[in-house]
Scaffold this active site. Structure first.
Site, PDB file in Angstrom:
ATOM      1  N   ARG A  58       0.815  -1.218   0.000  1.00 10.15           N
ATOM      2  CA  ARG A  58       0.000   0.000   0.000  1.00 10.15           C
ATOM      3  C   ARG A  58       0.846   1.265   0.000  1.00 10.15           C
ATOM      4  O   ARG A  58       0.393   2.313  -0.432  1.00 10.15           O
ATOM      5  CB  ARG A  58      -1.005  -0.047   1.150  1.00 10.15           C
ATOM      6  CG  ARG A  58      -2.088  -1.114   0.890  1.00 10.15           C
ATOM      7  CD  ARG A  58      -2.968  -1.379   2.080  1.00 10.15           C
ATOM      8  NE  ARG A  58      -2.271  -1.873   3.243  1.00 10.15           N
ATOM      9  CZ  ARG A  58      -2.010  -3.158   3.497  1.00 10.15           C
ATOM     10  NH1 ARG A  58      -2.397  -4.086   2.655  1.00 10.15           N
ATOM     11  NH2 ARG A  58      -1.378  -3.511   4.596  1.00 10.15           N
ATOM     12  N   GLU A  95       4.901  -7.523  13.880  1.00 15.94           N
ATOM     13  CA  GLU A  95       4.132  -7.786  15.086  1.00 15.94           C
ATOM     14  C   GLU A  95       3.961  -9.288  15.298  1.00 15.94           C
ATOM     15  O   GLU A  95       3.800  -9.756  16.408  1.00 15.94           O
ATOM     16  CB  GLU A  95       2.733  -7.156  14.979  1.00 15.94           C
ATOM     17  CG  GLU A  95       2.715  -5.655  14.838  1.00 15.94           C
ATOM     18  CD  GLU A  95       2.785  -5.180  13.392  1.00 15.94           C
ATOM     19  OE1 GLU A  95       1.775  -4.706  12.859  1.00 15.94           O
ATOM     20  OE2 GLU A  95       3.863  -5.281  12.786  1.00 15.94           O
TER      21      GLU A  95
END
Length: 175
Positions: A58, A95
């Protein structure tokens, strides 16, 4: 225009307990996308830098759009195995594990000044990986720009502690 309202929240993606902030709904909205890019253009049209680098995937969308608006070249920072010429790589923390980013060895030269862009900042792992690649080529990241920041994950704090400048359009509480 309230572009924050155009970002969709998807519960329990990609893992249970995660509130995924999905910008595809913002990108789909013509006026929302136009306003997003206007805000970035306003921020960067008078800043001195040579290139815009965008992190897959993105970051490519907003980075390439802004590069076009400002007459700058665009540098893709990609996941492993996606670039055709000679690359340098870095493994970075996500993460949920680790991944690898790559950039063409000839993408930048010593002294180049780069605006780095992505859609979202969480823990800062991907940003640190991309910054490391750019710096390995002798270039400097003048700022890291994102649409969404997740402040509870402290990515901005970690990046700023290392001397990096960050710009965000919005933030969302919660993971």
């Amino acid at each position: 225009m309230d572009i924050k309202s155009l970002v969709r929240t998807v519960p329990n993606f990609p893992h249970e307990g995660i509130m995924f902030r999905d910008i595809t709904t913002l990108l789909k909205d013509g006026e929302g996308l136009k306003e997003t890019m206007r805000l970035f253009k306003e921020r960067y049209e008078n800043m001195e830098f040579d290139y815009i680098a965008g992190i897959e995937s993105r970051g490519f969308i907003i980075g390439a759009a802004l590069a076009t608006m400002l007459g700058k070249g665009f540098i893709p920072v990609r996941k492993k195995g996606k670039l055709p010429a000679e690359v340098i790589s870095v493994e970075y923390q996500l993460e949920y594990g680790t991944d690898v980013l790559e950039i063409h060895k000839d993408a930048l030269e010593k002294g180049d000044r780069v605006l780095l862009m992505d859609d979202l900042l969480a823990t800062g792992g991907t940003a640190f990986g991309a910054i490391e690649l750019i710096e390995k080529l002798g270039a400097e990241v003048v700022e890291f720009a994102v649409i969404v920041d997740l402040p509870e994950l402290k990515g901005i704090e970690k990046l700023e502690a290392k001397g990096h400048k960050i710009f965000k359009l919005m933030e969302f509480d919660g993971l």
